[in-house]
Design an enzyme around this catalytic site. Structure first.
Site, PDB file in Angstrom:
ATOM      1  N   PRO A 236       0.790  -1.231   0.000  1.00  0.00           N
ATOM      2  CA  PRO A 236       0.000   0.000   0.000  1.00  0.00           C
ATOM      3  C   PRO A 236       0.824   1.285   0.000  1.00  0.00           C
ATOM      4  O   PRO A 236       1.852   1.372   0.666  1.00  0.00           O
ATOM      5  CB  PRO A 236      -0.827  -0.107   1.286  1.00  0.00           C
ATOM      6  CG  PRO A 236      -0.147  -1.129   2.110  1.00  0.00           C
ATOM      7  CD  PRO A 236       0.521  -2.072   1.160  1.00  0.00           C
ATOM      8  N   ASN A 237       0.322   2.231  -0.760  1.00  0.00           N
ATOM      9  CA  ASN A 237       0.843   3.599  -0.887  1.00  0.00           C
ATOM     10  C   ASN A 237       2.089   3.712  -1.754  1.00  0.00           C
ATOM     11  O   ASN A 237       2.510   4.817  -2.077  1.00  0.00           O
ATOM     12  CB  ASN A 237       1.109   4.229   0.495  1.00  0.00           C
ATOM     13  CG  ASN A 237      -0.162   4.354   1.309  1.00  0.00           C
ATOM     14  OD1 ASN A 237      -1.132   4.951   0.842  1.00  0.00           O
ATOM     15  ND2 ASN A 237      -0.199   3.776   2.497  1.00  0.00           N
TER      16      ASN A 237
ATOM     17  N   ARG B  37       5.391  11.918  -3.241  1.00  0.00           N
ATOM     18  CA  ARG B  37       5.287  12.441  -1.871  1.00  0.00           C
ATOM     19  C   ARG B  37       6.513  11.983  -1.095  1.00  0.00           C
ATOM     20  O   ARG B  37       7.119  10.981  -1.423  1.00  0.00           O
ATOM     21  CB  ARG B  37       4.047  11.864  -1.142  1.00  0.00           C
ATOM     22  CG  ARG B  37       2.709  12.186  -1.772  1.00  0.00           C
ATOM     23  CD  ARG B  37       2.167  13.524  -1.266  1.00  0.00           C
ATOM     24  NE  ARG B  37       0.801  13.749  -1.720  1.00  0.00           N
ATOM     25  CZ  ARG B  37       0.453  14.086  -2.953  1.00  0.00           C
ATOM     26  NH1 ARG B  37       1.372  14.219  -3.877  1.00  0.00           N
ATOM     27  NH2 ARG B  37      -0.824  14.281  -3.265  1.00  0.00           N
TER      28      ARG B  37
ATOM     29  N   TYR C 134      11.678   8.527   0.627  1.00  0.00           N
ATOM     30  CA  TYR C 134      11.572   7.473  -0.379  1.00  0.00           C
ATOM     31  C   TYR C 134      12.200   7.830  -1.736  1.00  0.00           C
ATOM     32  O   TYR C 134      12.166   7.011  -2.658  1.00  0.00           O
ATOM     33  CB  TYR C 134      10.094   7.096  -0.565  1.00  0.00           C
ATOM     34  CG  TYR C 134       9.453   6.577   0.702  1.00  0.00           C
ATOM     35  CD1 TYR C 134       9.879   5.385   1.277  1.00  0.00           C
ATOM     36  CD2 TYR C 134       8.434   7.280   1.340  1.00  0.00           C
ATOM     37  CE1 TYR C 134       9.313   4.914   2.448  1.00  0.00           C
ATOM     38  CE2 TYR C 134       7.847   6.816   2.505  1.00  0.00           C
ATOM     39  CZ  TYR C 134       8.297   5.629   3.061  1.00  0.00           C
ATOM     40  OH  TYR C 134       7.733   5.157   4.213  1.00  0.00           O
TER      41      TYR C 134
ATOM     42  N   ASN D 234       7.986  -5.822  -1.446  1.00  0.00           N
ATOM     43  CA  ASN D 234       7.995  -4.722  -0.479  1.00  0.00           C
ATOM     44  C   ASN D 234       6.553  -4.633   0.036  1.00  0.00           C
ATOM     45  O   ASN D 234       5.693  -4.017  -0.598  1.00  0.00           O
ATOM     46  CB  ASN D 234       8.417  -3.408  -1.130  1.00  0.00           C
ATOM     47  CG  ASN D 234       8.477  -2.284  -0.095  1.00  0.00           C
ATOM     48  OD1 ASN D 234       7.987  -2.429   1.029  1.00  0.00           O
ATOM     49  ND2 ASN D 234       9.072  -1.165  -0.481  1.00  0.00           N
TER      50      ASN D 234
ATOM     51  N   ALA E  55       3.460  -1.045   4.602  1.00  0.00           N
ATOM     52  CA  ALA E  55       2.966  -1.080   5.987  1.00  0.00           C
ATOM     53  C   ALA E  55       2.487  -2.470   6.408  1.00  0.00           C
ATOM     54  O   ALA E  55       2.519  -2.807   7.601  1.00  0.00           O
ATOM     55  CB  ALA E  55       1.843  -0.064   6.158  1.00  0.00           C
TER      56      ALA E  55
ATOM     57  N   GLU F 181      12.723  -9.783   0.658  1.00  0.00           N
ATOM     58  CA  GLU F 181      11.949  -8.632   1.157  1.00  0.00           C
ATOM     59  C   GLU F 181      12.789  -7.377   0.950  1.00  0.00           C
ATOM     60  O   GLU F 181      13.976  -7.355   1.297  1.00  0.00           O
ATOM     61  CB  GLU F 181      11.666  -8.842   2.652  1.00  0.00           C
ATOM     62  CG  GLU F 181      10.901  -7.696   3.307  1.00  0.00           C
ATOM     63  CD  GLU F 181      10.673  -7.956   4.810  1.00  0.00           C
ATOM     64  OE1 GLU F 181      11.103  -9.025   5.323  1.00  0.00           O
ATOM     65  OE2 GLU F 181      10.093  -7.077   5.459  1.00  0.00           O
TER      66      GLU F 181
ATOM     67  N   HIS G 200      12.906  -3.079   1.475  1.00  0.00           N
ATOM     68  CA  HIS G 200      12.388  -1.808   1.971  1.00  0.00           C
ATOM     69  C   HIS G 200      13.272  -0.687   1.442  1.00  0.00           C
ATOM     70  O   HIS G 200      14.504  -0.785   1.522  1.00  0.00           O
ATOM     71  CB  HIS G 200      12.365  -1.762   3.504  1.00  0.00           C
ATOM     72  CG  HIS G 200      11.438  -2.773   4.071  1.00  0.00           C
ATOM     73  ND1 HIS G 200      10.071  -2.593   4.080  1.00  0.00           N
ATOM     74  CD2 HIS G 200      11.663  -3.999   4.587  1.00  0.00           C
ATOM     75  CE1 HIS G 200       9.501  -3.663   4.599  1.00  0.00           C
ATOM     76  NE2 HIS G 200      10.448  -4.534   4.909  1.00  0.00           N
TER      77      HIS G 200
ATOM     78  N   ARG H 150      13.998   3.889  11.860  1.00  0.00           N
ATOM     79  CA  ARG H 150      12.751   4.653  11.934  1.00  0.00           C
ATOM     80  C   ARG H 150      11.973   4.288  13.207  1.00  0.00           C
ATOM     81  O   ARG H 150      12.544   3.774  14.157  1.00  0.00           O
ATOM     82  CB  ARG H 150      11.946   4.416  10.637  1.00  0.00           C
ATOM     83  CG  ARG H 150      12.745   4.845   9.393  1.00  0.00           C
ATOM     84  CD  ARG H 150      11.947   4.713   8.128  1.00  0.00           C
ATOM     85  NE  ARG H 150      10.779   5.595   8.139  1.00  0.00           N
ATOM     86  CZ  ARG H 150       9.797   5.536   7.245  1.00  0.00           C
ATOM     87  NH1 ARG H 150       9.845   4.632   6.273  1.00  0.00           N
ATOM     88  NH2 ARG H 150       8.781   6.357   7.308  1.00  0.00           N
TER      89      ARG H 150
HETATM   90  O1  CA2 Z   1      10.811   1.670   3.298  1.00  0.00           O
HETATM   91  C1  CA2 Z   1       9.926   0.999   2.746  1.00  0.00           C
HETATM   92  O2  CA2 Z   1      10.026   0.556   1.617  1.00  0.00           O
HETATM   93  C2  CA2 Z   1       8.606   0.756   3.490  1.00  0.00           C
HETATM   94  O3  CA2 Z   1       8.172  -0.564   3.185  1.00  0.00           O
HETATM   95  C3  CA2 Z   1       7.629   1.778   2.955  1.00  0.00           C
HETATM   96  C4  CA2 Z   1       6.288   1.755   3.663  1.00  0.00           C
HETATM   97  C5  CA2 Z   1       6.459   1.812   5.168  1.00  0.00           C
HETATM   98  O4  CA2 Z   1       5.202   1.648   5.794  1.00  0.00           O
HETATM   99  C6  CA2 Z   1       7.412   0.746   5.670  1.00  0.00           C
HETATM  100  O5  CA2 Z   1       7.553   0.889   7.079  1.00  0.00           O
HETATM  101  C7  CA2 Z   1       8.757   0.869   4.995  1.00  0.00           C
HETATM  102  C8  CA2 Z   1       5.448   2.970   3.235  1.00  0.00           C
HETATM  103  C9  CA2 Z   1       5.184   3.004   1.780  1.00  0.00           C
HETATM  104  C10 CA2 Z   1       4.570   4.318   1.474  1.00  0.00           C
HETATM  105  O6  CA2 Z   1       5.127   4.755   0.270  1.00  0.00           O
HETATM  106  C11 CA2 Z   1       5.044   6.084  -0.006  1.00  0.00           C
HETATM  107  C12 CA2 Z   1       5.852   6.520  -1.010  1.00  0.00           C
HETATM  108  C13 CA2 Z   1       5.857   7.837  -1.333  1.00  0.00           C
HETATM  109  C14 CA2 Z   1       5.028   8.716  -0.689  1.00  0.00           C
HETATM  110  C15 CA2 Z   1       4.212   8.258   0.305  1.00  0.00           C
HETATM  111  C16 CA2 Z   1       4.213   6.940   0.653  1.00  0.00           C
END
Ligand code: CA2
Length: 142
Positions: free
Chosen positions: A11-12, A19, A24, A75, A78, A99, A101, A108
């Protein structure tokens, strides 16, 4: 025949590059897909690339991978920190799982330090940005 690698994004991650670039980076998910396809071509791996914001849909894609894929790069975003369903689905997959990230989840918030998926993964790459996805393909090629 080239081996098929499923690449799953949770997700996201559809917002990647749009963003929070300080966490990221600036690359979009479409950029990551293109890089992986190019690297896959070079390594003789075929890439099937997915993103979903829905836990059950990710489970369905993992079930599909059971029939088709030689390996999975995931990946779970969340869902890494919450989803026993995704862990259970990965446990039904017989091939290797890596996996990834983008951020270093260990630098974090404490709630990001545990991932259910890590107990199933052959390896975990965290904190190397989107390069982590590409490095995962080197593992499969080897
Ligand atoms: O660091 C990573 O790849 C995460 O899997 C990213 C997740 C986060 O919940 C994990 O703890 C670590 C969040 C993905 C959200 O992706 C976005 C990308 C750009 C803007 C907003 C959100």
């Amino acid at each position: 025949m080239s081996k098929l690698i499923y690449v799953l994004n949770g997700p996201n991650l559809n917002l990647l590059g749009k963003r929070q670039p300080e966490i990221y980076g600036h690359e979009t998910l479409a950029d990551v897909q293109k890089r992986m396809e190019e690297k896959g071509d070079a390594l003789g791996l075929e890439i099937a690339f997915f993103q979903s914001n829905h836990e059950g849909e990710l489970v369905d894609i993992i079930h599909q991978a059971r029939e088709q894929a030689a390996g999975i790069v995931i990946n779970p975003a969340a869902y890494s920190h919450t989803s026993v369903a995704i862990l259970d689905a990965l446990n039904t997959f017989e091939g290797p799982v890596v996996e990834v990230h983008i951020s270093n989840i260990h630098k974090r918030e404490a709630f990001r330090h545990h991932s259910y998926v890590s107990s199933r993964a052959e390896g975990v790459i965290a904190g190397l940005g989107t390069l982590g996805y590409v490095l995962a393909l080197d593992y499969f090629a080897q």
